[in-house]
Write a protein that holds these residues in place. Structure first.
Motif, mmCIF file in Angstrom:
data_model
loop_
_atom_site.group_PDB
_atom_site.id
_atom_site.type_symbol
_atom_site.label_atom_id
_atom_site.label_comp_id
_atom_site.label_asym_id
_atom_site.label_seq_id
_atom_site.Cartn_x
_atom_site.Cartn_y
_atom_site.Cartn_z
ATOM 1 N N MET A 1 9.600 2.492 1.529
ATOM 2 C CA MET A 1 10.611 1.858 0.491
ATOM 3 C C MET A 1 11.399 3.042 -0.147
ATOM 4 O O MET A 1 12.675 3.362 -0.179
ATOM 5 C CB MET A 1 10.208 1.082 -0.577
ATOM 6 C CG MET A 1 9.636 -0.195 0.010
ATOM 7 S SD MET A 1 11.044 -1.212 0.595
ATOM 8 C CE MET A 1 11.704 -1.712 -1.232
ATOM 9 N N ALA A 2 10.775 4.120 -0.578
ATOM 10 C CA ALA A 2 11.366 5.275 -1.007
ATOM 11 C C ALA A 2 11.921 6.248 -0.295
ATOM 12 O O ALA A 2 13.185 6.930 -0.487
ATOM 13 C CB ALA A 2 10.264 6.277 -1.851
ATOM 14 N N LYS A 3 11.766 6.081 1.188
ATOM 15 C CA LYS A 3 12.318 7.002 2.108
ATOM 16 C C LYS A 3 13.560 6.429 2.570
ATOM 17 O O LYS A 3 14.615 7.080 2.654
ATOM 18 C CB LYS A 3 11.271 6.960 3.570
ATOM 19 C CG LYS A 3 11.883 7.876 4.710
ATOM 20 C CD LYS A 3 11.291 7.747 5.947
ATOM 21 C CE LYS A 3 11.944 8.354 6.854
ATOM 22 N NZ LYS A 3 10.746 8.202 8.349
ATOM 23 N N ASN A 4 13.801 4.966 2.484
ATOM 24 C CA ASN A 4 14.784 4.190 2.631
ATOM 25 C C ASN A 4 15.929 4.184 1.723
ATOM 26 O O ASN A 4 17.224 4.076 1.876
ATOM 27 C CB ASN A 4 14.538 2.994 3.254
ATOM 28 C CG ASN A 4 13.782 2.991 4.547
ATOM 29 O OD1 ASN A 4 13.920 3.999 5.337
ATOM 30 N ND2 ASN A 4 13.081 1.723 4.812
ATOM 31 N N HIS A 5 15.617 4.409 0.207
ATOM 32 C CA HIS A 5 16.369 4.172 -0.795
ATOM 33 C C HIS A 5 16.107 5.397 -1.782
ATOM 34 O O HIS A 5 15.032 5.281 -2.146
ATOM 35 C CB HIS A 5 16.424 2.801 -1.261
ATOM 36 C CG HIS A 5 16.674 1.740 -0.068
ATOM 37 N ND1 HIS A 5 17.945 1.564 0.276
ATOM 38 C CD2 HIS A 5 15.809 0.935 0.871
ATOM 39 C CE1 HIS A 5 18.136 0.631 1.315
ATOM 40 N NE2 HIS A 5 16.784 0.158 1.664
ATOM 41 N N VAL B 1 2.566 5.007 -17.080
ATOM 42 C CA VAL B 1 2.336 6.077 -15.868
ATOM 43 C C VAL B 1 2.992 7.379 -16.283
ATOM 44 O O VAL B 1 4.263 7.457 -16.702
ATOM 45 C CB VAL B 1 2.846 5.468 -14.631
ATOM 46 C CG1 VAL B 1 2.414 6.529 -13.490
ATOM 47 C CG2 VAL B 1 2.077 4.044 -14.160
ATOM 48 N N VAL B 2 2.348 8.541 -16.158
ATOM 49 C CA VAL B 2 2.648 9.913 -16.146
ATOM 50 C C VAL B 2 2.733 10.406 -15.043
ATOM 51 O O VAL B 2 1.565 10.742 -14.279
ATOM 52 C CB VAL B 2 1.781 10.488 -17.320
ATOM 53 C CG1 VAL B 2 2.338 11.853 -17.501
ATOM 54 C CG2 VAL B 2 2.039 9.849 -18.881
ATOM 55 N N ILE B 3 3.743 11.044 -14.624
ATOM 56 C CA ILE B 3 3.874 11.770 -13.276
ATOM 57 C C ILE B 3 4.441 12.996 -13.458
ATOM 58 O O ILE B 3 5.668 13.096 -13.948
ATOM 59 C CB ILE B 3 4.472 10.849 -12.161
ATOM 60 C CG1 ILE B 3 3.907 9.626 -11.936
ATOM 61 C CG2 ILE B 3 4.790 11.723 -10.848
ATOM 62 C CD1 ILE B 3 4.819 8.855 -10.992
ATOM 63 N N ASN B 4 3.954 14.206 -13.430
ATOM 64 C CA ASN B 4 4.399 15.627 -13.529
ATOM 65 C C ASN B 4 5.063 15.811 -14.973
ATOM 66 O O ASN B 4 6.024 16.213 -15.130
ATOM 67 C CB ASN B 4 5.526 15.791 -12.640
ATOM 68 C CG ASN B 4 5.052 15.986 -10.946
ATOM 69 O OD1 ASN B 4 3.840 16.287 -10.776
ATOM 70 N ND2 ASN B 4 5.899 15.343 -10.053
ATOM 71 N N PHE C 1 4.813 4.015 -8.909
ATOM 72 C CA PHE C 1 5.792 5.102 -9.435
ATOM 73 C C PHE C 1 5.292 6.400 -8.693
ATOM 74 O O PHE C 1 6.045 7.212 -8.234
ATOM 75 C CB PHE C 1 5.385 5.284 -10.976
ATOM 76 C CG PHE C 1 6.246 4.425 -11.775
ATOM 77 C CD1 PHE C 1 7.598 4.739 -11.798
ATOM 78 C CD2 PHE C 1 5.759 3.270 -12.172
ATOM 79 C CE1 PHE C 1 8.171 3.933 -12.677
ATOM 80 C CE2 PHE C 1 6.306 2.416 -12.959
ATOM 81 C CZ PHE C 1 7.742 2.730 -13.213
ATOM 82 N N THR C 2 3.957 6.699 -8.319
ATOM 83 C CA THR C 2 3.411 7.909 -7.615
ATOM 84 C C THR C 2 4.060 7.926 -6.296
ATOM 85 O O THR C 2 4.398 8.955 -5.746
ATOM 86 C CB THR C 2 1.630 7.730 -7.441
ATOM 87 O OG1 THR C 2 1.278 7.586 -8.716
ATOM 88 C CG2 THR C 2 1.045 8.988 -6.750
ATOM 89 N N HIS C 3 3.989 6.709 -5.427
ATOM 90 C CA HIS C 3 4.163 6.729 -3.944
ATOM 91 C C HIS C 3 5.548 6.904 -3.804
ATOM 92 O O HIS C 3 6.209 6.997 -2.671
ATOM 93 C CB HIS C 3 3.488 5.796 -3.064
ATOM 94 C CG HIS C 3 2.194 5.750 -3.148
ATOM 95 N ND1 HIS C 3 1.431 6.949 -3.125
ATOM 96 C CD2 HIS C 3 1.056 4.984 -3.524
ATOM 97 C CE1 HIS C 3 0.024 6.910 -3.058
ATOM 98 N NE2 HIS C 3 0.066 5.547 -3.390
ATOM 99 N N THR C 4 6.684 6.585 -4.826
ATOM 100 C CA THR C 4 8.085 6.631 -4.817
ATOM 101 C C THR C 4 8.637 7.853 -5.581
ATOM 102 O O THR C 4 9.649 7.892 -5.922
ATOM 103 C CB THR C 4 8.709 5.378 -5.291
ATOM 104 O OG1 THR C 4 8.239 5.019 -6.752
ATOM 105 C CG2 THR C 4 8.147 4.219 -4.631
ATOM 106 N N ASN D 1 0.833 -1.126 -0.120
ATOM 107 C CA ASN D 1 -0.011 -0.008 0.086
ATOM 108 C C ASN D 1 0.766 1.314 0.240
ATOM 109 O O ASN D 1 2.183 1.060 -0.045
ATOM 110 C CB ASN D 1 -1.069 -0.112 1.186
ATOM 111 C CG ASN D 1 -0.020 -0.097 2.357
ATOM 112 O OD1 ASN D 1 1.015 0.158 2.621
ATOM 113 N ND2 ASN D 1 -0.712 -0.830 3.384
ATOM 114 N N GLU D 2 0.329 2.359 0.166
ATOM 115 C CA GLU D 2 1.090 3.909 0.057
ATOM 116 C C GLU D 2 2.125 3.714 1.222
ATOM 117 O O GLU D 2 3.089 4.131 0.903
ATOM 118 C CB GLU D 2 0.003 4.771 0.115
ATOM 119 C CG GLU D 2 0.473 6.347 0.142
ATOM 120 C CD GLU D 2 -0.381 7.264 0.476
ATOM 121 O OE1 GLU D 2 -0.168 8.443 0.306
ATOM 122 O OE2 GLU D 2 -1.705 6.935 0.322
#
Length: 600
Positions: free
Chosen positions: A417-421, A462-465, A444-447, A410-411
């Motif tokens: 995961m994104a915070k640690n690496h 996926v398109v982000i920004n 992709f959104t949550h990382t 989940n989010e």
């Protein structure tokens, strides 16, 4: 097993002149002298070319007038097939259309899948194959596979003698014990065996006449199926224990007796305990392979090798967390451990940073009934069942999901995961799509787009920004067709685990550098046919170089050797070759002896 070896066209010519339904009521001596092939055979999917038959072929084969006079090329027919495919409103409707093409025009069918693999793979394989399995009884139309039930025990060789094609070289067998994330699907699992063998040909270029999909129908514990009036399998509880083991033993023995010791046997979607048991039992006795364990293991290791190339972090310094401890997770984890040992890491050190979680939490000495292949990953630490607590404590940079439980990444999990690496790697491998641990968009959104992603199911970009990301698919179709191609071509005696390391490295090498620079871990699915060939060549080379092949003498050029065995996707002349003979002089008349007068 004895088969007739007549050339197909000779078999056509040897059929009765005309069936009673085609005889004329008025005697015509001229027509009676003409031998006509059985048009049912000409139109069989194995030989039929539809409107691609030339006028000469139609006239010679006795089918002139049975179709319009126009002649289409293979490309024309491909365009017509694509228009029909895209006109279908649902994925199941597209699957049904392609099945009809397979029945009518086999060569067109395989070329269509090969050249439209990005569109057709989700239809003939995951995720639509899950719907096909779930509705198999509803859509069953004809036998194009071999069902062996528990009631056939003692007579499996008799069933194999009924098979429709000669020269079987590969078998894909399932017992439906654990199909994708659907669980026990009994005889409906034949849809999986068929899907695998379609890709043997479409991607591996293995002739379809050499392939046999099999379902071992030993009943099912799925009550919904047992109560379904359209269920096609044995309506009995799933058979277990010695009787079940004896059936599988008989199947293996019958396969090699009927088709030869080099027959490649692919195990698919057996429940994890049975998958592990049979792999250990048969691996060095037969030329066999378990896709859920070894195929998934090879695919997963290839992803890890590319993660290493992108991040620069060595595998031995990476912390891996596998959520799920079934055949897929065990296959990948063991392949990873073997890779580290090959690199010179001591066995006890190779598993140090590899953690497995099952429903009871991290595998520790206190874990109940850990799988045999998972015992090397048991850690002497306090039991931990909460995934978030595990992530915070271990800080893995690679997270692998093989649970069959949709949405558990989940989010909060992804943001951790994104915070640690800087470049976390996340692999939601469960199929079908509804069972995926997370979607590509969520990952992709949550990382913040930094994730290195590989999923079991296909996901759209996926398109982000304003930036577009292409999710990679960790699909076994990138490995098992090439593995089958090599095993068949090299006439492998057996397949040790080291073979699959060769497969992993070859698959990793087939990922272009420009894709790695974008963070994509696998080659695109559109290149799957080329990947399968390259994997097949690399593995064939290894088998021959390491005395695991029954091919003698050793070929000088392995690449050319493999090419000679490939299925041709183009139509060719349907008539036997003819050639001129010199005109013979008239046969001399026999000399007559002069009449002698009778003695007086």
């Amino acid at each position: 097993m004895e088969f007739r070896r007549l050339h197909p066209l000779l078999r056509l010519a040897s059929r009765p002149l005309l069936s009673s339904s085609r005889r004329f009521s008025v005697y015509d001596d001229e027509m009676e002298q003409i031998t006509r092939p059985d048009w049912h055979v000409v139109m069989n999917g194995k030989y039929n070319k539809g409107l691609a038959f030339t006028i000469k072929e139609r006239q010679r084969l006795g089918i002139m007038g049975l179709m319009p006079c126009s002649v289409r090329s293979m490309d024309d027919q491909m365009n017509a097939a694509l228009a029909n495919f895209e006109a279908r409103p649902t994925d199941i409707a597209r699957f049904t259309y392609l099945s009809a093409v397979h029945h009518r025009h086999r060569r067109l069918y395989y070329r269509f899948i090969k050249e439209n693999i990005e569109k057709s793979l989700p239809i003939v394989y995951t995720p639509t194959v899950g719907d096909v399995v779930a509705t198999y009884g509803l859509n069953f139309q004809q036998a194009i596979s071999l069902f062996i039930s528990i009631h056939d025990k003692g007579h499996i060789r008799d069933l194999m003698h009924n098979w429709v094609d000669e020269g079987v070289k590969a078998i894909c067998v399932t017992d439906g014990g654990r199909v994708l994330g659907l669980g026990d699907m009994g005889a409906n699992a034949m849809g999986i065996s068929l899907g695998k063998m379609i890709l043997y040909t479409a991607l591996g270029s293995i002739p379809p006449s050499t392939l046999m999909p099999v379902c071992l129908d030993v009943g099912t514990d799925n009550q919904a199926l047992l109560q379904d009036p359209l269920y096609v399998g044995a309506r009995i509880p799933r058979v277990k224990g010695p009787e079940y083991d004896e059936l599988v033993d008989e199947f293996m023995e019958s396969a090699v007796k009927c088709f030869g010791n080099n027959t490649f046997i692919h195990f698919e979607d057996f429940a994890t305990p049975n998958a592990l048991k049979f792999l250990e039992k048969y691996q060095y006795k037969y030329c066999c392979f378990n896709d859920d364990i070894q195929g998934t293991g090879a695919t997963g290791l290839a992803a890890f090798i590319n993660v290493e190339r992108i991040t620069g972090r060595k595998l031995e310094d990476t912390v891996f967390l596998f959520v799920g401890a079934g055949s897929a997770a065990l296959g990948i984890a063991n392949m990873l451990a073997m890779e580290l040992e090959v690199r010179g890491i001591p066995a006890e050190e190779a598993t140090k940073n590899i953690y497995l979680m099952d429903v009871n939490g991290i595998l520790t000495p206190e874990s109940p009934n850990p799988p045999e292949m998972g015992k090397i990953f048991i850690k002497s630490m306090e039991p931990m069942k909460d995934m978030m607590a595990v992530l915070k404590k271990l800080k893995p940079s690679v997270l692998v999901g093989a649970t069959g439980v949709g949405g558990i990444f989940n989010e909060e999990v992804l943001k951790t995961m994104a915070k640690n690496h800087e470049r976390p790697a996340v692999f939601p491998l469960s199929n079908p799509t509804a069972n995926s641990e997370c979607t590509a968009e969520q990952a992709f959104t949550h990382t913040e787009g930094r994730v290195l992603f590989g999923s079991g199911s296909p996901f759209p970009p996926v398109v982000i920004n304003g930036k577009r990301y292409r999710p990679a698919q960790a699909n076994n179709c990138l490995t098992f067709p090439g593995i089958a191609l090599a095993a068949i071509t090299a006439k492998a005696r057996y397949l040790p685990n080291e073979v699959f390391s060769v497969v992993s490295h070859e698959l990793a090498r087939n990922t272009p550098q420009e894709l790695l620079d974008e963070g994509t871990l696998f080659p695109p699915i559109k290149d799957a046919h080329n990947v399968a060939f390259n994997v097949g060549v690399a593995m064939t080379q290894y088998l021959i170089d390491n005395d695991l092949s029954n091919v003698y003498p050793k070929p000088d050029d392995i690449c050319e050797f493999v090419k000679r065995s490939l299925y041709k996707f183009d139509y060719r002349n349907s008539l036997p070759t003819t050639w001129d003979y010199p005109v013979e002089p008239p046969t001399p008349k026999p000399k007559t002896k002069p009449k002698t007068k009778p003695k007086e």
